[in-house]
Design a protein around this motif. Structure first.
Motif, short mmCIF file in Angstrom:
data_model
loop_
_atom_site.label_atom_id
_atom_site.label_comp_id
_atom_site.label_asym_id
_atom_site.label_seq_id
_atom_site.Cartn_x
_atom_site.Cartn_y
_atom_site.Cartn_z
N GLY A 11 17.07 3.03 -3.85
CA GLY A 11 15.95 3.89 -3.49
C GLY A 11 16.11 5.30 -4.02
O GLY A 11 15.56 6.24 -3.46
N LEU A 12 16.87 5.45 -5.11
CA LEU A 12 17.04 6.78 -5.69
C LEU A 12 15.78 7.19 -6.45
O LEU A 12 15.01 6.34 -6.89
N SER A 13 15.60 8.48 -6.61
CA SER A 13 14.41 8.95 -7.33
C SER A 13 14.52 8.57 -8.80
O SER A 13 15.62 8.48 -9.33
N PRO A 14 13.37 8.38 -9.46
CA PRO A 14 13.41 8.04 -10.89
C PRO A 14 14.18 9.08 -11.70
O PRO A 14 14.89 8.74 -12.64
N LEU A 15 14.06 10.33 -11.28
CA LEU A 15 14.76 11.38 -12.00
C LEU A 15 16.27 11.14 -11.96
O LEU A 15 16.97 11.30 -12.95
N ARG A 16 16.75 10.75 -10.78
CA ARG A 16 18.18 10.53 -10.63
C ARG A 16 18.61 9.25 -11.36
O ARG A 16 19.67 9.20 -11.99
N VAL A 17 17.76 8.22 -11.29
CA VAL A 17 18.09 6.96 -11.96
C VAL A 17 18.17 7.18 -13.47
O VAL A 17 19.12 6.77 -14.13
N ALA A 77 11.94 6.73 -24.62
CA ALA A 77 12.46 5.47 -24.08
C ALA A 77 11.81 5.15 -22.73
O ALA A 77 11.44 4.01 -22.46
N VAL A 78 11.67 6.17 -21.89
CA VAL A 78 11.10 5.93 -20.57
C VAL A 78 9.64 5.53 -20.68
O VAL A 78 9.16 4.65 -19.97
N LYS A 79 8.92 6.17 -21.59
CA LYS A 79 7.50 5.85 -21.79
C LYS A 79 7.35 4.93 -23.00
O LYS A 79 6.51 5.16 -23.86
N ARG A 80 8.16 3.94 -23.07
CA ARG A 80 8.18 3.06 -24.22
C ARG A 80 6.79 2.48 -24.52
O ARG A 80 6.09 2.02 -23.63
N GLY A 81 6.43 2.51 -25.81
CA GLY A 81 5.16 1.93 -26.22
C GLY A 81 3.98 2.87 -26.04
O GLY A 81 2.88 2.57 -26.46
N SER A 82 4.21 4.04 -25.42
CA SER A 82 3.10 4.96 -25.19
C SER A 82 2.81 5.79 -26.44
O SER A 82 3.54 5.72 -27.43
N VAL A 83 1.74 6.57 -26.35
CA VAL A 83 1.40 7.47 -27.47
C VAL A 83 2.57 8.42 -27.71
O VAL A 83 2.95 8.71 -28.84
N LEU A 84 3.16 8.89 -26.60
CA LEU A 84 4.28 9.82 -26.71
C LEU A 84 5.43 9.20 -27.50
O LEU A 84 6.00 9.82 -28.40
N ASP A 85 5.75 7.96 -27.15
CA ASP A 85 6.83 7.25 -27.83
C ASP A 85 6.54 7.17 -29.32
O ASP A 85 7.38 7.51 -30.16
N HIS A 86 5.31 6.75 -29.66
CA HIS A 86 4.97 6.61 -31.08
C HIS A 86 5.03 7.96 -31.79
O HIS A 86 5.49 8.03 -32.93
N THR A 113 21.34 6.47 -15.98
CA THR A 113 21.07 5.95 -17.32
C THR A 113 21.62 6.89 -18.39
O THR A 113 22.37 6.48 -19.27
N LEU A 114 21.25 8.16 -18.26
CA LEU A 114 21.60 9.11 -19.32
C LEU A 114 23.10 9.25 -19.50
O LEU A 114 23.60 9.34 -20.62
N ARG A 115 23.82 9.25 -18.38
CA ARG A 115 25.26 9.42 -18.45
C ARG A 115 25.89 8.36 -19.35
O ARG A 115 26.77 8.65 -20.15
N ASN A 116 25.40 7.13 -19.24
CA ASN A 116 25.93 6.06 -20.07
C ASN A 116 25.34 6.09 -21.48
O ASN A 116 26.03 5.80 -22.45
N ALA A 117 24.05 6.43 -21.54
CA ALA A 117 23.38 6.40 -22.84
C ALA A 117 23.93 7.49 -23.76
O ALA A 117 23.89 7.36 -24.97
N SER A 164 0.81 -1.21 0.00
CA SER A 164 0.00 0.00 0.00
C SER A 164 0.85 1.27 0.00
O SER A 164 0.32 2.36 -0.07
N LEU A 165 2.17 1.11 0.08
CA LEU A 165 3.02 2.30 0.09
C LEU A 165 3.06 2.96 -1.29
O LEU A 165 3.00 2.28 -2.31
N SER A 166 3.17 4.25 -1.30
CA SER A 166 3.38 4.93 -2.58
C SER A 166 4.83 4.68 -3.01
O SER A 166 5.66 4.28 -2.21
N ALA A 167 5.07 4.92 -4.28
CA ALA A 167 6.42 4.68 -4.80
C ALA A 167 7.45 5.49 -4.02
O ALA A 167 8.54 5.01 -3.71
N ARG A 168 7.08 6.71 -3.68
CA ARG A 168 8.01 7.58 -2.98
C ARG A 168 8.32 7.05 -1.57
O ARG A 168 9.47 7.01 -1.15
N GLU A 169 7.24 6.61 -0.88
CA GLU A 169 7.45 6.07 0.47
C GLU A 169 8.27 4.79 0.43
O GLU A 169 9.13 4.54 1.27
#
Lengths: 328, 329, 336
Positions: free
Chosen positions: C242-248, C122-131, C253-257, B77-82
């Motif tokens: 547990g890093l934020s998606p932005l950092r990941v 790439a992050v939103k792979r397969g989405s409308v945005l990607d297409h 990712t971006l540094r290597n890509a 039930s945790l959010s991704a952030r939590e």
């Protein structure tokens, strides 16, 4: 390792089988391998397997359909086109297309000297596709010969061929094409020569790299042991295995050639008037940007649609033929 | 109260030929400071189950569970952030391939300090000091110098030590180690395992050790879960499992240990783990099981009681003899 | 490291020599007499003709002309334009800032839009945005840019009246001496109000036109490179911290890509300079591309020869720098 694979693997990949079949015509060790790798069960033919992979990609099928449509138009231009591409209807100059108040005699309107735009576009497809195909055929053929020569003969042949290719690559493509056309004089056939020279290095480098990679593999050594001659080794044993990336490059190369030729035409260095070449049509239309936008819009749209269709088809070919290249 | 408590965890992947259930109703309990081993062949879903706990599966995976509690918090039930506040701090994971698990573009020190920066309130100097301390702890000589090394300059064993240091950085409560020694040289394997066990004992951290090496299990774990084709077929304390395995698969695994082989040939389990296409209707192990009956081949087996190691079997073994159970029909 | 650099530099020498030979020979083969083309008079007096030919060195044997040419090149002498009588290098250097400014802005346009588009796809792979991103990239990749330029002029300049049709500057309202040759900088230095805005407005359409193909290439490349790296173990490690998606995504990712993307961006120099020929022709942009085309019609051998030599040299050098940069951002090679 690879020998074991060849024997154990019940379903060798299509290109591998291709070669084993070919070298099976010769004698010795290679022939034994063929017998052992005979597929056990029913397996779809390579062509059918290719088509099922290709048709999965909707974009590629769409591209193919458009390419076929344009090719048919080009082929049957004299029957399909309503008028001659060079006949001038002096009483209907700069007539707008039918959706902008024109009439059905000239569905896409007329240009500054009263020629039917639709007919010119249809005949232009002949020229553009013709250039694309000629460039592709010539550069693939030369690329195979030079690339295989560089890979097999090494030494001075390789150095000379590859250095010349490096140099060609160092000159920006259009600048080199312009230089060649400037030397030979502007014409349709010289456009083909210029564009071929510009795109040749891609094919030579590709064939050489693929051949060098294949040369280290066991089946080539097996064929050599079996006493296969050098020419046969080059063209019958090794070449079929380099085909997949080559076919992909050739398909994408057609679209690049069309673009390049159109650019030359636009600069007045390609097809000469009154040839209905799309790039040249654009050049003629430049001064009518304000007064007759359709003669600017339509030829460019024709180029764009053709090139997009070929690229879609090429991307589909790449995905179906060569999963390793599946990068972009 | 247990640190990690999982009930009925299932993971399925969307594939071209329909969903594939990689993990099928798995339970797991780990107490604080406990060492639990999960054993099974490749493809038995043991890594996937633990990646699901960490929340590291790709988006094509669907994770369901009745319960997934860690340290008194419901991971479901945790959010991704939590969840990200727990992952990497209290709950960490060490992976199988140390060489490719470190980012080639950043120094070792950067990657160790990064976890601390994300979770702990330390100054830059404190993080640096802690990083040095950690490398010393995992037995890396010249820690100051190594911190500015890039991953490609390290050997496999050294990389795995760095991964362990990274895992320990925020003083976690539970470490999940996914075959931490498999990719290493045989000579290094024992060193790394010993290091991991020593650190576990010293710090009192819980450890889930995923492995396919029964020998390692015997020496280290307090409890063992045996996984087969995504299902948990048996769970016992280590001593009981080795003395009296209740599931035929466990028995066959143990029989295949070189130390236990009596004849000149090492016994092996015939066949392979069923894949997407050839999944049996009854017990998943029935095609390879020496004790299989018609019931086994047609009816999915029930779970036996704790006294029979929670074996997922129609005829659990007792002292190597199959017991026919009344309710099986 | 130094070894690597020296080897790469040495490898370009034979290419340069071949380049000199081929440009020289090719330019000799251009039909038509340069003197006739220049004077425009036929039936020129034979003595006058001989004198002119002698002045231009055209009476020397061809091998002698070639050696003179190489000797000159090594001394920074790229010949003298037959038409303007000024040294080719001088002429080139006056025009080159215009091309460089245009190419730079085009590249900025391509990178600033292309990299984020590729990352998002790439992050939103397969989405409308990607297409959508991939469809736009396909169109951009297949675009006849001379037509694209005409379309933009038609719509933005003629129809909406938003941007100027051609040239680098609004010369009726503003005039200042070139200092750096870069109109954006010079207009600022001039201190004239509105000059910078006018210079920027002139750059918008040409930059978009020239940047379209690189934009498409960069977006496609970034996307595929990101997809590859997103599947790497170390990205999983970063997420396990547990890093934020932005950092990941943005860092790990971006540094290597970006490593292969930088190479692709660098290799776009040739494409940019080739595209500059068309773009400058469409927008009457006074750069080296337009100058080269005009040299052909004027049969200005030395200008053509020197121009192609200089442009090719720039491409070779930029590719060399890209190689070095690749080494610099990739620690695996740097310490290899």
């Amino acid at each position: 390792m690879a020998e074991e694979n060849a024997i154990d693997d019940p379903m060798p990949t299509a290109p591998e089988r291709f070669v084993l079949d070919a070298s099976g015509l010769s004698l010795g060790a290679a022939g034994v391998v063929v017998a052992l790798t005979e597929p056990v069960g029913e397996e779809p033919s390579p062509l059918r397997a290719f088509w099922s992979a290709f048709s999965e990609n909707r974009g590629a099928v769409l591209g193919l359909a458009v390419v076929v449509f344009i090719a048919l138009l080009a082929l049957f231009a004299p029957w399909v086109a309503p008028h001659s591409p060079i006949e001038q209807f002096r009483q209907s100059v700069l007539l707008p297309p039918v959706w902008a108040g024109g009439n059905w005699t000239f569905p896409f309107g007329t240009d500054a000297v009263g020629r039917d735009v639709l007919s010119r576009l249809i005949y232009g497809a002949r020229i553009s596709l013709g250039i694309g195909l000629s460039v592709m055929v010539v550069s693939v053929a030369l690329g195979i010969v030079l690339g295989l020569a560089a890979a097999f003969m090494r030494g001075i042949v390789e150095v000379v061929v590859m250095r010349v290719m490096d140099m060609v690559v160092a000159i920006p493509s259009l600048v080199l094409a312009i230089l060649i056309v400037a030397v030979l004089g502007p014409s349709l056939s010289n456009t083909i020569i210029a564009v071929t020279v510009v795109y040749l290095p891609r094919y030579v480098r590709l064939v050489r790299a693929a051949a060098l990679a294949e040369l280290t593999k066991e089946y080539v050594i097996a064929a050599q042991v079996a006493g296969v001659g050098r020419l046969r080794l080059m063209f019958v044993t090794v070449l079929p295995n380099c085909l997949a990336p080559l076919i992909v490059q050739a398909a994408l190369g057609i679209s690049d050639a069309i673009l390049e030729a159109a650019a030359l035409g636009f600069l007045g260095l390609g097809a000469q008037p009154p040839t209905p070449e799309w790039g040249a049509m654009l050049a003629d239309a430049r001064e009518f940007i304000r007064s007759a936008p359709w003669i600017v819009t339509l030829p460019g749209l024709a180029i764009l649609v053709t090139v997009v269709a070929i690229n879609l088809m090429g991307d589909g070919l790449r995905d179906a033929l060569d999963p390793k290249l599946r990068r972009s | 109260m247990s640190l990690l408590s999982i009930r009925n965890l299932s993971v399925s992947f969307a594939t071209g030929r329909g969903p594939f259930r990689a993990v099928d109703r798995v339970d797991l309990d780990v107490a604080a400071g406990e060492l639990v081993a999960i054993v099974g062949e490749s493809g038995s879903g043991k890594s996937v189950a633990m990646l699901a706990v960490m929340g590291l599966l790709p988006w094509i995976a669907t994770v369901t569970a009745d319960r997934m509690m860690f340290d008194g918090r419901d991971l479901l039930s945790l959010s991704a952030r939590e969840r990200r506040r727990i992952i990497g701090r209290d709950l960490v994971m060490i992976f199988q391939e140390p060489m490719s698990s470190l980012n080639p573009c950043f120094t070792v020190g950067f990657q160790i300090r990064e976890a601390m920066k994300a979770h702990l309130d330390l100054s830059r100097a404190q993080r640096q000091a802690r990083a040095v301390e950690l490398l010393e702890l995992v037995g890396i000589p010249e820690p100051d110098r190594r911190l500015s090394a890039f991953p490609h300059q390290l050997s496999g064993g050294m990389s795995q030590r760095v991964m362990i240091a990274m895992a320990l950085a925020c003083k976690p409560k539970l470490i999940i180690a996914d075959e931490p020694t498999t990719a290493l040289d045989v000579t290094i394997q024992a060193q790394i395992l010993d290091l991991l066990l020593k650190l576990q004992k010293e710090s009192g951290v819980g450890l889930v050790l995923i492995t396919h090496d029964m020998g390692v299990v015997a020496e280290t774990a307090q409890r063992v879960c045996v996984h087969y084709a995504g299902q948990q077929v048996e769970m016992q304390d280590t001593r009981g499992l080795f003395r009296d395995p209740h599931h035929p698969y466990t028995a066959a695994l143990l029989a295949a240990l070189p130390e236990r082989a009596r004849g000149r040939l090492l016994p092996s389990i015939p066949g392979i783990v069923p894949g997407l296409a050839d999944r049996p209707t009854g017990c998943l192990f029935s095609p390879r099981c020496g004790f299989a009956t018609d019931t086994c081949r047609t009816v999915p087996p029930p779970r036996a009681g704790a006294e029979l190691g929670l074996a997922l079997c129609h005829t659990p073994l007792v002292a190597g003899v199959p017991q026919r159970r009344e309710f099986a029909a | 490291m130094l070894n690597l650099i020296l080897r790469r530099v040495a490898l370009t020498v034979p290419t340069f020599v071949a380049l000199m030979f081929v440009t020289f020979v090719a330019v000799r083969l251009v039909p038509g007499d340069p003197i006739e083309a220049r004077t425009g008079e036929r039936g020129i007096a034979p003595e006058r003709l001989a004198q002119l030919r002698h002045e231009l060195g055209l009476d020397q044997p061809v091998w002698r002309q070639f050696l003179d040419y190489i000797y000159g090149l090594l001394h920074g002498d790229f010949g003298v334009s037959i038409v303007t009588k000024t040294p080719v290098l001088h002429e080139f250097l006056i025009l080159f800032p215009a091309t460089l400014e245009l190419a730079f802005c085009a590249l900025v346009f391509a990178v600033v839009l292309g990299v984020p588009a590729g990352v998002l796809a790439a992050v939103k792979r397969g989405s409308v945005l990607d297409h959508s991103v991939m469809t736009v990239a396909l169109a951009g990749y297949s675009m006849p840019i001379f037509w694209w330029g005409l379309l933009l002029i038609m719509f933005m300049s003629e129809y909406l009246g938003l941007t100027p049709v051609s040239g680098r500057m609004d010369l009726i309202n503003y005039y200042f001496e070139p200092v750096t040759g870069f109109m954006l900088i010079d207009s600022l230095l001039s201190g004239q109000e509105g000059a910078f805005g006018a210079a920027a407005a002139h750059l918008v359409l040409p930059s978009i036109v020239l940047g379209t193909i690189p934009l498409a290439v960069i977006a496609r490349m970034t996307r595929s490179s990101m997809l590859e790296v997103l599947g790497e173990d170390y990205v999983r490690t970063a997420r396990a911290k547990g890093l934020s998606p932005l950092r990941v995504v943005g860092l790990h990712t971006l540094r290597n890509a970006l490593i292969p993307v930088v190479t692709v961006v660098g290799l776009q120099t040739g494409t940019l300079l080739a595209g500059a020929v068309l773009t400058e022709t469409i927008f009457a942009w006074p750069g080296v591309g337009k100058w080269l085309i005009e040299s052909i019609s004027r049969r200005d051998y030395p200008a053509l020869q020197g121009g192609i030599m200089l442009i090719s040299a720039i491409v070779i050098l930029v590719n060399l720098i890209v190689d070095m940069l690749y080494v610099a951002i990739n620690p695996r090679i740097r310490h290899g």
